[in-house]
Structures are given as C-alpha cells and as structure tokens.
Design a protein around this motif. Structure first.
Motif, short mmCIF file in Angstrom:
data_model
loop_
_atom_site.label_atom_id
_atom_site.label_comp_id
_atom_site.label_asym_id
_atom_site.label_seq_id
_atom_site.Cartn_x
_atom_site.Cartn_y
_atom_site.Cartn_z
N PHE A 205 -8.75 -6.07 -14.74
CA PHE A 205 -9.35 -7.28 -14.19
C PHE A 205 -9.85 -7.08 -12.76
N ALA A 206 -9.64 -5.90 -12.20
CA ALA A 206 -10.10 -5.61 -10.84
C ALA A 206 -10.91 -4.32 -10.83
N THR A 207 -11.93 -4.29 -10.02
CA THR A 207 -12.69 -3.04 -9.86
C THR A 207 -11.97 -2.09 -8.92
N THR A 208 -11.25 -2.66 -7.96
CA THR A 208 -10.46 -1.88 -7.01
C THR A 208 -9.12 -2.57 -6.80
N TRP A 209 -8.06 -1.77 -6.68
CA TRP A 209 -6.74 -2.33 -6.39
C TRP A 209 -6.21 -1.61 -5.15
N ILE A 210 -5.96 -2.36 -4.10
CA ILE A 210 -5.45 -1.82 -2.85
C ILE A 210 -3.98 -2.17 -2.72
N HIS A 211 -3.17 -1.20 -2.35
CA HIS A 211 -1.76 -1.48 -2.11
C HIS A 211 -1.25 -0.65 -0.94
N GLY A 212 -0.04 -0.94 -0.52
CA GLY A 212 0.64 -0.17 0.52
C GLY A 212 2.02 0.20 0.03
N ILE A 232 -6.20 2.47 -4.54
CA ILE A 232 -6.17 3.17 -3.26
C ILE A 232 -5.02 2.67 -2.39
N CYS A 233 -4.49 3.59 -1.63
CA CYS A 233 -3.43 3.30 -0.66
C CYS A 233 -3.65 4.23 0.53
N ASN A 234 -3.63 3.68 1.73
CA ASN A 234 -3.82 4.50 2.93
C ASN A 234 -2.66 4.26 3.90
N ALA A 235 -1.45 4.28 3.36
CA ALA A 235 -0.26 4.04 4.17
C ALA A 235 -0.03 5.17 5.16
N ARG A 236 0.38 4.82 6.36
CA ARG A 236 0.67 5.85 7.37
C ARG A 236 2.11 6.33 7.27
N ARG A 240 8.16 10.49 12.20
CA ARG A 240 9.35 11.33 12.35
C ARG A 240 9.76 11.99 11.04
N LYS A 241 9.30 11.44 9.93
CA LYS A 241 9.60 12.01 8.62
C LYS A 241 8.45 12.86 8.08
N GLY A 242 7.41 13.01 8.90
CA GLY A 242 6.25 13.77 8.48
C GLY A 242 5.31 13.02 7.56
N GLU A 243 5.55 11.73 7.38
CA GLU A 243 4.75 10.95 6.42
C GLU A 243 3.33 10.68 6.93
N ALA A 244 3.14 10.71 8.25
CA ALA A 244 1.81 10.42 8.81
C ALA A 244 0.89 11.63 8.79
N GLU A 245 1.43 12.79 8.43
CA GLU A 245 0.60 14.00 8.39
C GLU A 245 -0.49 13.85 7.33
N GLY A 246 -1.73 14.03 7.75
CA GLY A 246 -2.86 13.89 6.83
C GLY A 246 -3.42 12.48 6.74
N HIS A 247 -2.78 11.54 7.42
CA HIS A 247 -3.28 10.16 7.39
C HIS A 247 -4.55 10.05 8.21
#
Length: 255
Positions: A205-212, A232-236, A240-247
């Motif tokens: 029912f959606a062309t795009t679904w955005i989440h975090g 799509i998800c573009n969470a940072r 300190r856990k390395g999760e922002a690497e590549g964001h």
C-alpha cells in the motif's frame, strides 16, 4: 520528491551537528532525535519543511499521554510538523502529490507469530526498563506497548487502504515494518521483535516505507503483486559503538 532523512541521532549523548542538504525539498526526522527534546532546537528555521515521527526514546522518563501533548507543543514552536496517526499530502517540485502516512507504530511482538510473542515480550522488558516511561500512571511495560502498537497498526492499515488525490504514498514509522530490516549484528532473535514488526502485508500500500529504530542503514526493494515498495532507513546510531560509521547525513532519497 527529494528528501533528507535523519533518525536515531541520540543527541542526548551524541556529538553531531545536523546540516541541511541544499538540494532537499523536505527533511524527515524518523525519531529518537533527542530524549531530552533540547536538540530539536537545531531544526528551527531549517531551509525546507521538517516532518517528524516520534521514536520510543522521545518518551524516556515521561508519562505517555502528557508527553504527546508537550512534544506537539515543542515541535509547533520550532516549526516542525509532528505526525502521529496522521496523514499529510505535500507537492514536490514537479507537482507530484506525495502522501505521508505516519505513526510511531510501536512493536506488537508478533514478529515471530503467536507462538513467539511471550518470549519476545519477556525480552522487551529490558528495553522498557531503559525507557522508564509510564502510561496512564503505571509502568509502560510490554503489555502497554503492545496495546499502543495494535492501535497504531489498525490506524495504519485503514489509512494506507484509502484512495485519494495523491500520486504516491510514503509510510513513515519509527519501528521497522519487516524482519528484513533486522540489524545484521543480531539477526532473528526474540529481542528483534522490539525493533521490527511483521507489517509485510501492508507494504504493497506504500511506494516507499521509511523507518528508523534499527541502528544501521537499509535501502531495499520488496516485490509484490502491485509492483514494489522501497524500504529505507538512515539511522545514525551511537558513535561509541561504531554504529555511525558509514552514515551519510546528507544523502538524498527520491520518494
């Protein structure tokens, strides 16, 4: 429509300065921006309209119903459009009308079906203790979260099924709509049901679904009888856990 997407910035602890992409037509905030709400000030006077869906950590240490009223007031003061179980249609630069259908969509713990629900809810107790929130004067526990989640899903299913004067539909939720969005570091385990819902039947029912909510990035297509839906998800996440690497905070998404 070209959107800039930011979520899970956690500016209550993270050092990060959001910057606008000059080519964006809209900024979407996908929740967990700042549990204190103080950093929402950074989006005042943003050069394009700002849409926001709240994340679970926007309610940390707060009474749920009171927090909704206060967060709406805070966002209103800053010129941020906060959406919860609400839809909004905006035209892009080419005149296309984009419908945004938005809700936190709390987790209902049904990711692994009825048989996995009890185990998933036990695993969720850890996250509820971190939030320290209340609902109607009592602890916002997994049972309370599930009640909120089912109300969100009922609204979302009904709203997405509507037809009207728009060209495309973007679903905007904080919690993920599918196990496909699971963090690859943890995979399919009971705790994953605190991050992803089994809303796969709603994707067509959606062309795009955005989440975090998941502290990783996603951009994938789901094929179905009606065509395909982009998730799509573009969470940072936490540096300190390395999760922002590549964001990439300046990345643009065409929706």
């Amino acid at each position: 429509m070209r959107i800039q997407l930011l979520s899970d910035l956690h500016l209550e602890t993270e050092s990060f300065e959001p910057e606008p992409n000059p080519a964006a037509e809209l900024l979407v905030l996908g929740g967990d921006i700042d549990s204190r709400w103080a950093a929402l000030q950074r989006f005042r006077g943003w050069p394009v309209p700002v849409l926001m869906v709240a994340g679970n950590h926007e309610f940390d240490g707060r009474e749920l119903d009171d927090a909704w009223l206060a967060l709406r007031a805070r966002c209103g003061q800053l010129g941020i459009t906060l959406l919860e179980r609400e839809s909004l249609v905006r035209a892009d630069a080419d005149g296309a009308r984009i419908r945004f259908v938005a809700t936190v969509r709390w987790c209902d713990f049904d990711l692994f079906g009825d048989t996995g629900r009890a185990t998933a809810m036990r695993a969720a107790a850890y996250y509820m203790r971190i939030m320290r929130s209340t609902r109607r004067g009592v602890a916002f526990d997994p049972e309370g979260v599930r009640e909120e989640a089912l109300a969100c899903r009922d609204w979302l299913a009904a709203e997405l099924a509507k037809t009207g004067d728009w060209d495309r539909t973007v679903a905007l939720t904080h919690f993920a709509p599918s196990l496909r969005s699971a963090d690859p570091r943890y995979g399919a385990q009971p705790g994953t049901a605190s991050f992803c819902n089994a809303d796969d039947a709603l994707l067509p029912f959606a062309t795009t679904w955005i989440h975090g909510h998941l502290h990783c990035r996603h951009d994938y297509l789901v094929e179905h009888a009606g065509g395909r839906t982009r998730v799509i998800c573009n969470a940072r996440g936490h540096g300190r856990k390395g999760e922002a690497e590549g964001h990439d905070p300046l990345r643009l998404y065409e929706v």
